[in-house]
Design a protein around this motif. Sequence first.
Motif, mmCIF file in Angstrom:
data_model
loop_
_atom_site.group_PDB
_atom_site.id
_atom_site.type_symbol
_atom_site.label_atom_id
_atom_site.label_comp_id
_atom_site.label_asym_id
_atom_site.label_seq_id
_atom_site.Cartn_x
_atom_site.Cartn_y
_atom_site.Cartn_z
ATOM 1 N N PRO A 46 1.066 -1.381 -0.323
ATOM 2 C CA PRO A 46 -0.231 -0.380 0.195
ATOM 3 C C PRO A 46 0.992 1.315 0.040
ATOM 4 O O PRO A 46 1.636 1.159 0.604
ATOM 5 C CB PRO A 46 -1.069 -0.276 1.096
ATOM 6 N N LYS A 47 -0.037 2.244 0.185
ATOM 7 C CA LYS A 47 1.103 3.465 -0.228
ATOM 8 C C LYS A 47 1.625 4.104 1.499
ATOM 9 O O LYS A 47 2.234 4.830 1.702
ATOM 10 C CB LYS A 47 0.659 5.149 -0.910
ATOM 11 N N LEU A 48 0.628 3.791 2.371
ATOM 12 C CA LEU A 48 0.391 4.250 3.442
ATOM 13 C C LEU A 48 -0.118 3.408 4.104
ATOM 14 O O LEU A 48 -1.158 2.187 3.727
ATOM 15 C CB LEU A 48 -0.597 5.575 3.424
ATOM 16 N N HIS A 49 1.022 2.464 5.354
ATOM 17 C CA HIS A 49 0.241 1.147 6.538
ATOM 18 C C HIS A 49 0.775 1.964 7.673
ATOM 19 O O HIS A 49 1.579 2.875 8.588
ATOM 20 C CB HIS A 49 1.242 0.256 6.915
ATOM 21 N N VAL A 50 -0.798 2.339 8.689
ATOM 22 C CA VAL A 50 -0.210 2.788 10.004
ATOM 23 C C VAL A 50 -0.467 1.724 11.007
ATOM 24 O O VAL A 50 -1.929 0.572 10.735
ATOM 25 C CB VAL A 50 -1.899 4.249 10.257
ATOM 26 N N PHE A 51 -0.053 1.939 12.127
ATOM 27 C CA PHE A 51 -0.193 1.029 12.863
ATOM 28 C C PHE A 51 0.455 1.528 14.283
ATOM 29 O O PHE A 51 0.873 3.088 14.482
ATOM 30 C CB PHE A 51 0.310 -0.384 13.039
ATOM 31 N N GLY A 52 -0.099 0.702 15.555
ATOM 32 C CA GLY A 52 0.169 1.772 16.768
ATOM 33 C C GLY A 52 0.395 0.232 17.218
ATOM 34 O O GLY A 52 1.119 1.073 19.246
ATOM 35 N N HIS A 53 0.459 -0.941 17.932
ATOM 36 C CA HIS A 53 1.049 -1.955 18.965
ATOM 37 C C HIS A 53 2.653 -1.416 19.636
ATOM 38 O O HIS A 53 2.162 -1.443 20.738
ATOM 39 C CB HIS A 53 1.010 -3.379 18.203
ATOM 40 N N TRP A 54 3.748 -0.455 18.727
ATOM 41 C CA TRP A 54 4.185 -0.416 19.872
ATOM 42 C C TRP A 54 4.974 0.969 20.832
ATOM 43 O O TRP A 54 5.743 0.987 21.665
ATOM 44 C CB TRP A 54 5.710 -0.455 18.857
ATOM 45 N N HIS A 55 3.677 1.342 20.922
ATOM 46 C CA HIS A 55 3.302 3.012 22.048
ATOM 47 C C HIS A 55 4.951 3.140 21.520
ATOM 48 O O HIS A 55 5.001 4.364 22.669
ATOM 49 C CB HIS A 55 3.522 2.239 23.153
#
Length: 108
Positions: A46-55
Amino acid sequence: MPRVMITHDGPESAVKQMFDLGETHKPFYPTRTGSALQAMLEIHQPKLHVFGHWHQTMAMKINGTLFVCLDELDWIDVDLGSGEVINWNAIDPSSIQEVWTLERPSET
């Protein structure tokens, strides 16, 4: 195929690259989610991949995909049609490192 992905965790290769895991003093522990996202990434970037698991807030462009990990109170505004980041509160866009681990496509 989606231009933007928003998930809890990131693909294994991106997480390893962004957080310097596995080959250094920091161990890498694979997860089923990270492995599944890796398999998806190998099919479609994808052009953009947003995630947050790692704080931890961090952004890195890897093989043409902008990966953004957000800390718990950080935010990002995205145009879902184009995949472009409109605004974010915690990242200076000029500080984003671009990395090519695959052969870079020719500029034509």
